[in-house]
Design a protein around this motif. Structure first.
Motif, PDB file in Angstrom:
ATOM      1  N   GLU A  61      -0.099   8.327   7.426  1.00  0.00           N
ATOM      2  CA  GLU A  61       1.364   8.554   7.430  1.00  0.00           C
ATOM      3  C   GLU A  61       1.871   9.030   6.069  1.00  0.00           C
ATOM      4  N   LEU A  62       1.170   8.675   5.016  1.00  0.00           N
ATOM      5  CA  LEU A  62       1.547   9.116   3.676  1.00  0.00           C
ATOM      6  C   LEU A  62       1.044  10.522   3.351  1.00  0.00           C
ATOM      7  N   HIS A  70      -5.911  -0.039   7.957  1.00  0.00           N
ATOM      8  CA  HIS A  70      -4.973   0.589   7.015  1.00  0.00           C
ATOM      9  C   HIS A  70      -4.952   2.115   7.110  1.00  0.00           C
ATOM     10  N   ALA A  71      -5.823   2.689   7.914  1.00  0.00           N
ATOM     11  CA  ALA A  71      -5.919   4.149   8.020  1.00  0.00           C
ATOM     12  C   ALA A  71      -4.607   4.780   8.468  1.00  0.00           C
ATOM     13  N   LEU A  76       0.838  -1.196   0.000  1.00  0.00           N
ATOM     14  CA  LEU A  76       0.000   0.000   0.000  1.00  0.00           C
ATOM     15  C   LEU A  76       0.874   1.248   0.000  1.00  0.00           C
ATOM     16  N   ARG A  77       1.856   1.274   0.862  1.00  0.00           N
ATOM     17  CA  ARG A  77       2.743   2.438   0.976  1.00  0.00           C
ATOM     18  C   ARG A  77       3.433   2.724  -0.359  1.00  0.00           C
ATOM     19  N   PRO A 125       3.051   9.179  -1.246  1.00  0.00           N
ATOM     20  CA  PRO A 125       2.657  10.390  -0.529  1.00  0.00           C
ATOM     21  C   PRO A 125       1.618  11.183  -1.312  1.00  0.00           C
ATOM     22  N   GLY A 126       0.754  11.869  -0.569  1.00  0.00           N
ATOM     23  CA  GLY A 126      -0.248  12.691  -1.216  1.00  0.00           C
ATOM     24  C   GLY A 126      -1.010  13.522  -0.217  1.00  0.00           C
TER      25      GLY A 126
END
Length: 189
Positions: free
Chosen positions: A29-30, A23-24, A2-3, A8-9
């Motif tokens: 964190e991203l 998964h939240a 997933l990471r 990042p966004g």
């Protein structure tokens, strides 16, 4: 997975079939703002402590067209017989350039057709090429042999993304000695 595939966004990232919301944290964190939908009110009771949620059907997302920069689906496609409809809904709610990440059970090596008796190899028995709901599982340690799962061969699964208007960008697999998870990233044109 997933990471690496989401990356990042900023903005809202919808998790379709969020379950307990586990998964939240990674989504947050991203840099994304996680939001989850699920049909199960029981699962959503757990998820509420992790992210904002709504009880909704993934085949009829209560979100306007072109609204979201990101959507993820984590290990849910085998629970959704109407996954092709879900993917069309994902494409509808994603804004142009928006990213969709799918992480799921690998269709080639997991299912009742996959004989994992030998830990060093998987033998594929008849049944892989047929799409079907099944309670036949490669393990009796989980819930699949009790509640069932939707199996689709790899080409059918991948064509669902293309048919929904979600061109595929990246792929990854994990599991040993044979992959058990397939993940991909698609982007709305």
């Amino acid at each position: 997975m997933l990471r690496d595939l989401l990356g990042p966004g900023a903005g809202v990232c919808l998790e379709v079939g969020c379950g307990t919301g586990v998964h939240a944290r990674t989504v947050r964190e991203l840099g994304w703002t996680p939001f989850g939908i699920d049909l199960s009110s029981g699962m959503l009771r757990y998820a509420r402590g992790r992210l904002p949620v709504a009880r909704a059907d993934a085949e009829r997302l209560p979100i306007r067209d072109d609204a979201l920069p990101a959507v993820v689906a984590m290990m849910v496609h085998t629970d959704m017989p109407g996954y092709a409809t879900v993917l069309r809904e994902v494409a509808r709610v994603l804004r142009p350039g928006g990213v969709f990440v799918h992480v799921g059970v690998h269709p080639c090596f997991c299912g009742g057709f996959a004989d994992r008796t030998d830990p060093a190899a998987v033998v594929i028995r008849p049944g892989y090429t047929d799409s079907h709901w099944t309670k036949t599982s490669w393990t009796d340690q989980g819930v699949r042999n009790r509640v069932g799962a939707m199996h689709r061969p790899l080409p059918e699964l991948l064509h669902m993304f293309l048919d929904a208007g979600l061109p595929l960008e990246r792929f990854t697999e994990t599991g040993a000695p044979t992959p058990t998870v397939l993940a991909l990233r698609a982007r709305k044109p």
